[in-house]
Design an enzyme around this catalytic site. Sequence first.
Site: not given
Length: 429
Positions: A232, A213, A139-142, A215
């Site tokens: 990040h 990302n 899933p993404d964040f926003r 991941d």
Amino acid sequence: MNRSRSSFDKKAAQPPVTRLTRSSQVRHSSPAEPHDSGLGPYGKQRRKQTDSALAQNLSQMSVSRQEILPTSKGKMSKGSRDSVQAGRSSGSTSDPSSVPVKPLSRGGLASVARLVKLGRCKNVVVVAGAGISTASGIPDFRTPGTGLYANLEKYNIPYPEAIFNIDYFSNDPQPFFSLAKALYPGSHRPNYIHYFIRMLHHKSLLLRMYTQNIDGLEKVCGIPDDKLVEAHGSFATASCHLCYTSYPAEEAKYAIMNDNVPICTFCAATVKPDVVFFGEDLPQKYFLHTEDFPKADLLIIMGTSLQIEPFASLVNTVRSTVPRLLLNRHAVGPFEKVPLRRGDHMELGDLEDTVRRFAEMLGWNGEIEELMRSQETLVGSNSIPASQSRAASEPQGRTETSRSRPGAAGSGSEETDSETDSKSSASSN
């Protein structure tokens, strides 16, 4: 100011002035700002574009302009602004209350494909967010309703971003460690989008990929470390969040997966994976952008909402004559403005479908699918039974460097690994 360390930090000296921290605040730069005349950001005179053939090709391209969907009051649709993060932003998702986005194109994808096939793009920079990984089941964040930030009520945090705030973590690391159990790499596989970027490298066209990302799927699909900037951070390394003393990443993972808190052997503070939190310095490798973006002759932006600074402003640092291609579900950043800058193009819709069409225009689809098959076969042949993987991942003789979290399952004197049966393979990073 806190700073997340990585192995790269030990090898490269930090620039004397530039020091950036991750921020959730958005800073929009004007897309029309010239970049190839006058003094550059480092006091050097920029050289104007002299490739007349490239200029001719650019002049022949039709500008891929997308109309922003208006609301009933004629204002810009909120959905165009609320696209998601990847890295910490993901532009490949939509507001569930809106009508599903249909692919929109006015020839921009074909125009950029033509440039690539003509050999005019040999230093491609890719900027990516979490939208490139949603097809892998992450899933993404926003995204409202389905994004990570919309499903954090159980962690009892004051606001969603607090789970990645370094000051909040210093006070209470438990919410992040609970979430980290689901975020650790190893349970998902790269998708077609990752392998498209890998194919750019295979064709010797990829100058660098900048990803938000954490991941690790870029490395899993085979993109070399020297071609990748994880802006990040990642789970591949770990260190103390106060004194930055390095800590074995697998031991940190084992402690977190078993509801224990990894403890620094030097200062007894909490250890965390080297994921960049809000308020922490970006990794030193991020500053390669000062060399890469002025050199780029094509910028591809995909799966990001361009909401997290300073990452979001990178797209404005290429020369004004360089074509920029946005592959996203919504228009974001400088692509929200009408008219678009000369040489800017958008392809809006499902990101995986768009990238597949792009590959077909380039004649790469068969090669990418073959690359995916060969890579997955290689991974399958190297896999080991879960019981052996779990046993190998258990640290030996370091149990005193972690403590049980209060109220956590299995927080007695004996640790269990029942919760890590499906996540016990070594980190893909």
